[in-house]
Design a protein around this motif. Structure first.
Motif, PDB file in Angstrom:
ATOM      1  N   ILE A   1       0.859  -1.183   0.000  1.00  0.00           N
ATOM      2  CA  ILE A   1       0.000   0.000   0.000  1.00  0.00           C
ATOM      3  C   ILE A   1       0.892   1.228   0.000  1.00  0.00           C
ATOM      4  O   ILE A   1       1.801   1.346   0.818  1.00  0.00           O
ATOM      5  N   ILE A   2       0.630   2.122  -0.926  1.00  0.00           N
ATOM      6  CA  ILE A   2       1.415   3.344  -1.055  1.00  0.00           C
ATOM      7  C   ILE A   2       0.641   4.490  -0.414  1.00  0.00           C
ATOM      8  O   ILE A   2      -0.533   4.695  -0.709  1.00  0.00           O
ATOM      9  N   LEU A   3       1.295   5.240   0.459  1.00  0.00           N
ATOM     10  CA  LEU A   3       0.696   6.423   1.073  1.00  0.00           C
ATOM     11  C   LEU A   3       1.425   7.639   0.510  1.00  0.00           C
ATOM     12  O   LEU A   3       2.508   7.992   0.977  1.00  0.00           O
ATOM     13  N   PRO A   4       0.863   8.306  -0.491  1.00  0.00           N
ATOM     14  CA  PRO A   4       1.568   9.368  -1.214  1.00  0.00           C
ATOM     15  C   PRO A   4       1.884  10.617  -0.400  1.00  0.00           C
ATOM     16  O   PRO A   4       2.857  11.311  -0.673  1.00  0.00           O
ATOM     17  N   SER A   5       1.052  10.918   0.618  1.00  0.00           N
ATOM     18  CA  SER A   5       1.250  12.150   1.376  1.00  0.00           C
ATOM     19  C   SER A   5       0.526  12.052   2.709  1.00  0.00           C
ATOM     20  O   SER A   5      -0.306  11.172   2.911  1.00  0.00           O
ATOM     21  N   GLU A   6       0.857  12.957   3.635  1.00  0.00           N
ATOM     22  CA  GLU A   6       0.220  12.939   4.956  1.00  0.00           C
ATOM     23  C   GLU A   6      -1.258  13.292   4.880  1.00  0.00           C
ATOM     24  O   GLU A   6      -2.063  12.783   5.653  1.00  0.00           O
ATOM     25  N   GLY A   7      -1.602  14.173   3.984  1.00  0.00           N
ATOM     26  CA  GLY A   7      -2.993  14.538   3.732  1.00  0.00           C
ATOM     27  C   GLY A   7      -3.277  14.345   2.270  1.00  0.00           C
ATOM     28  O   GLY A   7      -2.354  14.146   1.466  1.00  0.00           O
ATOM     29  N   PHE A   8      -4.537  14.406   1.881  1.00  0.00           N
ATOM     30  CA  PHE A   8      -4.876  14.152   0.486  1.00  0.00           C
ATOM     31  C   PHE A   8      -4.294  15.213  -0.436  1.00  0.00           C
ATOM     32  O   PHE A   8      -4.420  16.411  -0.202  1.00  0.00           O
TER      33      PHE A   8
ATOM     34  N   ALA B   1      -4.105  15.364  -4.727  1.00  0.00           N
ATOM     35  CA  ALA B   1      -4.366  14.675  -5.992  1.00  0.00           C
ATOM     36  C   ALA B   1      -3.120  14.566  -6.854  1.00  0.00           C
ATOM     37  O   ALA B   1      -2.871  13.529  -7.482  1.00  0.00           O
ATOM     38  N   ILE B   2      -2.310  15.622  -6.877  1.00  0.00           N
ATOM     39  CA  ILE B   2      -1.105  15.612  -7.712  1.00  0.00           C
ATOM     40  C   ILE B   2      -0.111  14.566  -7.216  1.00  0.00           C
ATOM     41  O   ILE B   2       0.421  13.764  -7.993  1.00  0.00           O
ATOM     42  N   LYS B   3       0.130  14.542  -5.911  1.00  0.00           N
ATOM     43  CA  LYS B   3       1.073  13.557  -5.356  1.00  0.00           C
ATOM     44  C   LYS B   3       0.559  12.135  -5.531  1.00  0.00           C
ATOM     45  O   LYS B   3       1.343  11.201  -5.746  1.00  0.00           O
ATOM     46  N   THR B   4      -0.766  11.967  -5.443  1.00  0.00           N
ATOM     47  CA  THR B   4      -1.335  10.635  -5.643  1.00  0.00           C
ATOM     48  C   THR B   4      -1.115  10.174  -7.077  1.00  0.00           C
ATOM     49  O   THR B   4      -0.685   9.037  -7.323  1.00  0.00           O
TER      50      THR B   4
ATOM     51  N   THR C   1     -15.021  13.248  -3.785  1.00  0.00           N
ATOM     52  CA  THR C   1     -14.279  14.490  -4.003  1.00  0.00           C
ATOM     53  C   THR C   1     -12.841  14.226  -4.440  1.00  0.00           C
ATOM     54  O   THR C   1     -12.265  15.016  -5.198  1.00  0.00           O
ATOM     55  N   MET C   2     -12.250  13.118  -3.974  1.00  0.00           N
ATOM     56  CA  MET C   2     -10.893  12.768  -4.397  1.00  0.00           C
ATOM     57  C   MET C   2     -10.861  12.425  -5.881  1.00  0.00           C
ATOM     58  O   MET C   2      -9.984  12.884  -6.622  1.00  0.00           O
ATOM     59  N   PHE C   3     -11.830  11.619  -6.319  1.00  0.00           N
ATOM     60  CA  PHE C   3     -11.851  11.228  -7.730  1.00  0.00           C
ATOM     61  C   PHE C   3     -12.157  12.421  -8.635  1.00  0.00           C
ATOM     62  O   PHE C   3     -11.641  12.508  -9.751  1.00  0.00           O
ATOM     63  N   ILE C   4     -12.971  13.350  -8.166  1.00  0.00           N
ATOM     64  CA  ILE C   4     -13.211  14.572  -8.938  1.00  0.00           C
ATOM     65  C   ILE C   4     -11.898  15.335  -9.112  1.00  0.00           C
ATOM     66  O   ILE C   4     -11.581  15.834 -10.199  1.00  0.00           O
TER      67      ILE C   4
ATOM     68  N   TYR D   1      -8.856  14.029  -9.060  1.00  0.00           N
ATOM     69  CA  TYR D   1      -8.007  13.293 -10.003  1.00  0.00           C
ATOM     70  C   TYR D   1      -8.386  13.630 -11.444  1.00  0.00           C
ATOM     71  O   TYR D   1      -7.522  13.912 -12.286  1.00  0.00           O
ATOM     72  N   LEU D   2      -9.686  13.602 -11.724  1.00  0.00           N
ATOM     73  CA  LEU D   2     -10.138  13.842 -13.089  1.00  0.00           C
ATOM     74  C   LEU D   2      -9.835  15.268 -13.543  1.00  0.00           C
ATOM     75  O   LEU D   2      -9.457  15.494 -14.698  1.00  0.00           O
ATOM     76  N   GLU D   3      -9.990  16.227 -12.639  1.00  0.00           N
ATOM     77  CA  GLU D   3      -9.686  17.611 -12.997  1.00  0.00           C
ATOM     78  C   GLU D   3      -8.198  17.790 -13.293  1.00  0.00           C
ATOM     79  O   GLU D   3      -7.816  18.469 -14.247  1.00  0.00           O
ATOM     80  N   GLU D   4      -7.348  17.164 -12.488  1.00  0.00           N
ATOM     81  CA  GLU D   4      -5.905  17.258 -12.724  1.00  0.00           C
ATOM     82  C   GLU D   4      -5.519  16.566 -14.028  1.00  0.00           C
ATOM     83  O   GLU D   4      -4.707  17.086 -14.800  1.00  0.00           O
ATOM     84  N   LEU D   5      -6.107  15.416 -14.287  1.00  0.00           N
ATOM     85  CA  LEU D   5      -5.802  14.704 -15.535  1.00  0.00           C
ATOM     86  C   LEU D   5      -6.285  15.481 -16.754  1.00  0.00           C
ATOM     87  O   LEU D   5      -5.634  15.461 -17.808  1.00  0.00           O
ATOM     88  N   SER D   6      -7.408  16.175 -16.618  1.00  0.00           N
ATOM     89  CA  SER D   6      -7.919  16.944 -17.757  1.00  0.00           C
ATOM     90  C   SER D   6      -6.990  18.099 -18.114  1.00  0.00           C
ATOM     91  O   SER D   6      -6.921  18.520 -19.272  1.00  0.00           O
ATOM     92  N   LYS D   7      -6.249  18.598 -17.117  1.00  0.00           N
ATOM     93  CA  LYS D   7      -5.339  19.726 -17.355  1.00  0.00           C
ATOM     94  C   LYS D   7      -3.931  19.278 -17.720  1.00  0.00           C
ATOM     95  O   LYS D   7      -3.242  19.944 -18.491  1.00  0.00           O
TER      96      LYS D   7
END
Length: 218
Positions: free
Chosen positions: A13-20, A22-25, A42-45, A47-53
């Motif tokens: 299991i990867i824990l990308p950051s101490e708090g959520f 999206a970019i680090k994930t 809200t997390m998946f939203i 992710y999708l917004e970051e991927l769209s950009k």
């Protein structure tokens, strides 16, 4: 896990950051070739917004499955995930609450996209569930009522609060969720909203979630 986002990488299991974040994930998905992604809507939203950009910055091709839960999941969000991260073909949603440790309904990874977008799946093994009216009577398939759950996963009670416990769990062991929904003819649960949120207008029951779902389509 608290606010940490978990990514399933083989047996790790990867824990990308101490708090959520999206970019680090998404950076962790790319770097470690993660295969599964967990999160709330809200997390998946995010992710999708970051991927769209910045889609070219990330490699999400190794993702094949994921789970989204924790709050109401808009139908349009599920469809967006399947459209914009198409390799996540074993994606599923779940329903439950802290009092039920926490999942009582869940979709199979291979259920249809329509079932995934509009329901939260079937009741989990060794768990009972029913839809009841205000008198506690079981309702037929397709009729909306309160969701009751019973089984090994129901809590013993609220710590130091016997009154609240007795109001939530009846003498037969059924936990009164406070959530409204119905079971379709295939046994899949559709969440309509919270009983306390329901608005009665002109004799009609109005559910805020249904209004929100409609707005999300635009």
């Amino acid at each position: 896990m608290g606010n940490l986002t978990a990514l399933n990488y083989g047996a790790s299991i990867i824990l990308p950051s101490e708090g959520f974040d999206a970019i680090k994930t998404l950076e962790a998905v790319s770097k470690h070739k993660a295969t599964m992604l967990y999160g709330v809507p809200t997390m998946f939203i995010a992710y999708l917004e970051e991927l769209s950009k910045n889609k070219s910055k990330y490699d999400t091709s190794t993702l094949r499955s994921g789970i989204i839960a924790g709050s109401n999941v808009p139908e349009q969000l599920i469809r967006r995930i399947h459209q914009e991260i198409p390799n996540i073909h074993e994606f599923s949603t779940a329903y439950g609450q802290t009092e039920t440790s926490p999942v009582t309904f869940m979709l199979d990874a291979h259920d249809s996209i329509d079932k995934k977008a509009t329901t939260v799946g079937k009741v989990c093994p060794h768990v009972e569930a029913k839809i009841v009216n205000s008198l506690g009577e079981i309702l037929p398939w397709g009729e909306t009522g309160e969701i009751y759950e019973r089984g090994y996963l129901v809590m013993k009670g609220y710590w130091g609060d016997e009154k609240q416990t007795n109001e939530t769990i009846d003498k037969d062991g059924w936990l009164h969720s406070g959530d409204l929904g119905y079971l379709d003819k295939d046994g899949y649960l559709k969440i309509i909203g919270r009983s306390k949120d329901m608005i009665i207008r002109g004799g009609e029951n109005v559910y805020p979630r249904e209004i929100e779902e409609y707005f999300m389509k635009h």
